[in-house]
Structures are given as structure tokens and as C-alpha cells.
Enzyme design. Structure first.
Site: not given
Length: 439
Positions: A179, A181, A210, A364
């Protein structure tokens, strides 16, 4: 004024090798054609933007079309590729790993593919994680399982050390699945390589459950996430209707963006309230959430509430700013907080039965559904084509339902959020019946 170079992709140099792919350069021969370096797709397809460009006499902002190139930068027989997965888990990671390995091996004949264990930690020799050799036989079945075959971790590592590791192992291309980062890490690694005049391609494949990566249509695993969440909402509805004044609260993932909560509520339209990080709401007052919930119970005798993990953080007094290893602000538990406030509010008013459900880690860790599986394969293949052509510091993604390459620094400038004035959120309000404002 248009920034024509906004989506330009950096290159390691001229492509001197001929692609081993037996594709066409002629239209009409019923064989898929190579993608030209000049192939572009318009970023904003709206008629308003078209007219603006026409009136200003400017070319539209375009993106580089993804796909296989006729001439490539790397000599496949002498190329080493590496794959790393970082951050939180998400459906489809193993599908992407598998797709990368299969494309590298079968499309281009690359024999040496390294798996970097436990995220960017695996590029720090002091952590003691041994590399994993990746072959088609090792990864052929991993798409059937959730999680990540390579393991993951959060947190930064020394960029110089990571590039040293890549150079010491003669890695020519690094594929990082992660993602915000992780993608910023891709950019930092790419910049360090450029400072050393290195010739290592670094590629990002956007991953966040997300769906908050900016610009792109959606991130892989997102559809599976609300697909898995939907039957949980159905069962929560059954729990709520099974009791007089029954209330079910379901907390879903969504640190800064409420796409999972909103999409799950649309997919399983038994939800009465959706609370997301993008909206401000109050608990108290005539228009506050608790009063509106009370009216709902008076009329229907049950309620189903879906709340994203990052919603309602403004309600916590004396909140301390604490960050996790990835630099994300750690949120207070809004689900438990809501449950306690609802119990307190109705204590002297009417009996209520509350069921609180947090399926976040089940969601997830699920394997990708069919739609996400197709998407993951496409992202993997296009990432490999771009890397083989010598492109670097880019992400393979889909915009306007077309595969494109975007610079990493463009998709990490900000988080994508639900537009409260947009049609998507209005659809959620229509489905739930909740008011535009709570408080």
C-alpha cells in the site's frame, strides 16, 4: 495549464533486446499486438475536459498504456527478479505473486526469481531472513489461499542497506506488493538506485484492502473484502431481527476511507446505518446518531449498524496520537465505544439487545474471489511487461477500466476517500435510509 509530463514514467535506458513474445505489429492478423511506447490513454474522459483542452488548444493529460513492448531493456537469460510483499494482509496477494512468477518464467524465460521474506525486513541482512527461490512449481497453487506466501511486515528499513542487498544479489528488478507506505518505499529505493547510477527496475503493485490508493479505479482484494463481508451483514441482520429492539454493530476495516463499509452495505442491503471516516457525526442532540437510532427502533424494532474502523475518532476525548510501525495513526476502537454509548443511552429508556461483531481479520485473510483473481493476474502481467521494458518507479494499475502505468509519486500524494457529495455515497444513503447528516 496542463502538466503534460505529470504521468511520465522513468526509464533505465534504451531497449536493445528483442522481446521473446511472439506478438504482432500488424492490425487485422488476429494476433495480439505489441504496445507502442507512444500509446497513450486520456486521463480524464469527460466531455468537459475535452472541451477545455479544445478551447485552450492544449493536448490532454495522458497516461502510458500498459502492455508488452517489442523491444525490451533486460536480457532475459541474464536477469534476476525479486518479489516482496509488505504491510497488512489482503485478498489476492498470492495471486499476484503467482502471476509475477508465471509471467517472468513462461513469458520471458527468466529462471532466477527471488522471494524476499517478511517485507522490506527481508532486504536487511541483520534480520536474518533467508531468500526463497520462486519457481512455477512452488507457486502454482498458492492462489487458493489467503495471506501471503512470502510473509509480510510493517515499518521502514534503511534504504541504503536495502539497495546494497539488491546489488549484492545482482537483482535486476524488484516487484513490491503493498500500500501507501510500501509504494513510498519503492520510490525511495528507486531514487537511491538512481543516485548510484544503477540499472535496477523497481515496480509497485498497489495493494490496500481499504481501496484508498489515489487515482486508480480500485486496489486488488477490495472486491473480495466486501464480498466476504456481505454474508456477515446478512447474519448480523438475522441476529438483530431475532430480538426485540435488537441491534447489530459490525466493524469493518477502513482506517481513513470507508469504501469497504459502504460497498458491503450496498451489496447486502439490510444495513440501516453506515458510519465512515469521511463523515462527521455526533452522538447527542435531536439530529444526533443516538436519537436517530432511537427513532429507528421505535418504528422497526431492530437496527443494523456498519462502522468503519476509522470513523468517529473525533468523539474520543483526550485522544493521544500514537502511530504504528507503518506510520499510520492508531485509532481508538469505535465499535466497542459505540456499543457502550448505545447501552448507556438506552439504559433508562428501553431494553435493547446488542450484538457486536468484528470480522476484520477474517475478511482480510480470505482468498481472492473470481473477479479479484482476474484483476491480480492482469496487474502482475503488466507489471512484468513494464519492468522488462526498463521502466522504473511506476505502478501497474487500472484507470477508466484500462491498464496503465503511473509514476509511484503520483499515487502516493494523498489517500482516496469517498466523496460525500458523490453518487456512490448517495446510493448508500438511499439503501440505508439514514439522513444526510447525523448531528
Amino acid at each position: 495549464m496542463n502538466d503534460k509530463n505529470r504521468f511520465s514514467i522513468e526509464s533505465l535506458g534504451a531497449s536493445q533486446y528483442t522481446s521473446p513474445l511472439q506478438l504482432s505489429t500488424v492490425k487485422g492478423d488476429h494476433i495480439f499486438s505489441f504496445v507502442s511506447e507512444s500509446d497513450r490513454l486520456v486521463f480524464d474522459p469527460s466531455i468537459q475536459y475535452y472541451n477545455q483542452c479544445l478551447n485552450d488548444g492544449e493536448a490532454p493529460i495522458c497516461m502510458e498504456k500498459a502492455g508488452p513492448r517489442q523491444n525490451i531493456f533486460f536480457d532475459a537469460k541474464n536477469t534476476t527478479a525479486a518479489i516482496v510483499t509488505c504491510g497488512g494482509l489482503c485478498p489476492g496477494i498470492n495471486n499476484v505473486i503467482r502471476g509475477l512468477v508465471m509471467a517472468l518464467h513462461y513469458f520471458y524465460g527468466i529462471k532466477k526469481i527471488i522471494g524476499i521474506p517478511y517485507g522490506y525486513e527481508g532486504l536487511n541482512p541483520e534480520k536474518g531472513h533467508d531468500f526463497v527461490e520462486l519457481t512455477p512449481d512452488k507457486v502454482k497453487d498458492i492462489h487458493q489461499f489467503g495471506g501471503t506466501f512470502l510473509g509480510s511486515s510493517r515499518g521502514e528499513q534503511d534504504v541504503s542497506v536495502m539497495v546494497d542487498t539488491l546489488e549484492n544479489n545482482r537483482v535486476d528488478m524488484l516487484f513490491a506488493i503493498g500500500g501507501d507506505g510500501t509504494l513510498k518505499g519503492v520510490n525511495a529505493i528507486g531514487e537511491e538506485i538512481a543516485k548510484r547510477n544503477g540499472k535496477i527496475s523497481v515496480v509497485g503493485i498497489p495493494k490496500t484492502i481499504d481501496n484508498d490508493i489515489d487515482l486508480i479505479d480500485e486496489s486488488f482484494g477490495f472486491q473480495t473484502a466486501f464480498d466476504v463481508a456481505s454474508p456477515i451483514l446478512r447474519d448480523a441482520h438475522n441476529e438483530a431481527t431475532g430480538a426485540y429492539n435488537g441491534i447489530s454493530i459490525i466493524k469493518l476495516m477502513g482506517r481513513d476511507s470507508g469504501f469497504i463499509a459502504a460497498s458491503a452495505a450496498l451489496a447486502m442491503p439490510v444495513v440501516n446505518f453506515v458510519l465512515i471516516p469521511e463523515m462527521d457525526f455526533s452522538l447527542e442532540g435531536e439530529e444526533g446518531f443516538l436519537k436517530v437510532l432511537e427513532k429507528r427502533l421505535q418504528e422497526k424494532k431492530h437496527a443494523v449498524i456498519v462502522v468503519a474502523e476509522g470513523a468517529g475518532q473525533q468523539l474520543f476525548k483526550d485522544r493521544k496520537m500514537v502511530k504504528d510501525a507503518s506510520g499510520n495513526v492508531q485509532h481508538e476502537d469505535i465499535g466497542v465505544f459505540l456499543k457502550e454509548k448505545i447501552i448507556e443511552y438506552f439504559k433508562e429508556k428501553r431494553p435493547v439487545t446488542i450484538k457486536y461483531i468484528d470480522p476484520s481479520y477474517i475478511v482480510r485473510c480470505a482468498p481472492a474471489n473470481s473477479s479479484d483473481s482476474v484483476y491480480c493476474s492482469g496487474l502482475a502481467y503488466h507489471a512484468v511487461h513494464g519492468a522488462m521494458a526498463g521502466k522504473t518507479k511506476f505502478v501497474a494499475s487500472r484507470i477508466n477500466n484500462r491498464y496503465v502505468y503511473l509514476p509511484v509519486d503520483e499515487v502516493t500524494k494523498k489517500r482516496k476517500k469517498i466523496d460525500l457529495e458523490g453518487e456512490f455515497w448517495f446510493s448508500v444513503l438511499q439503501s440505508t435510509g439514514q439522513p444526510f447528516f447525523l448531528g
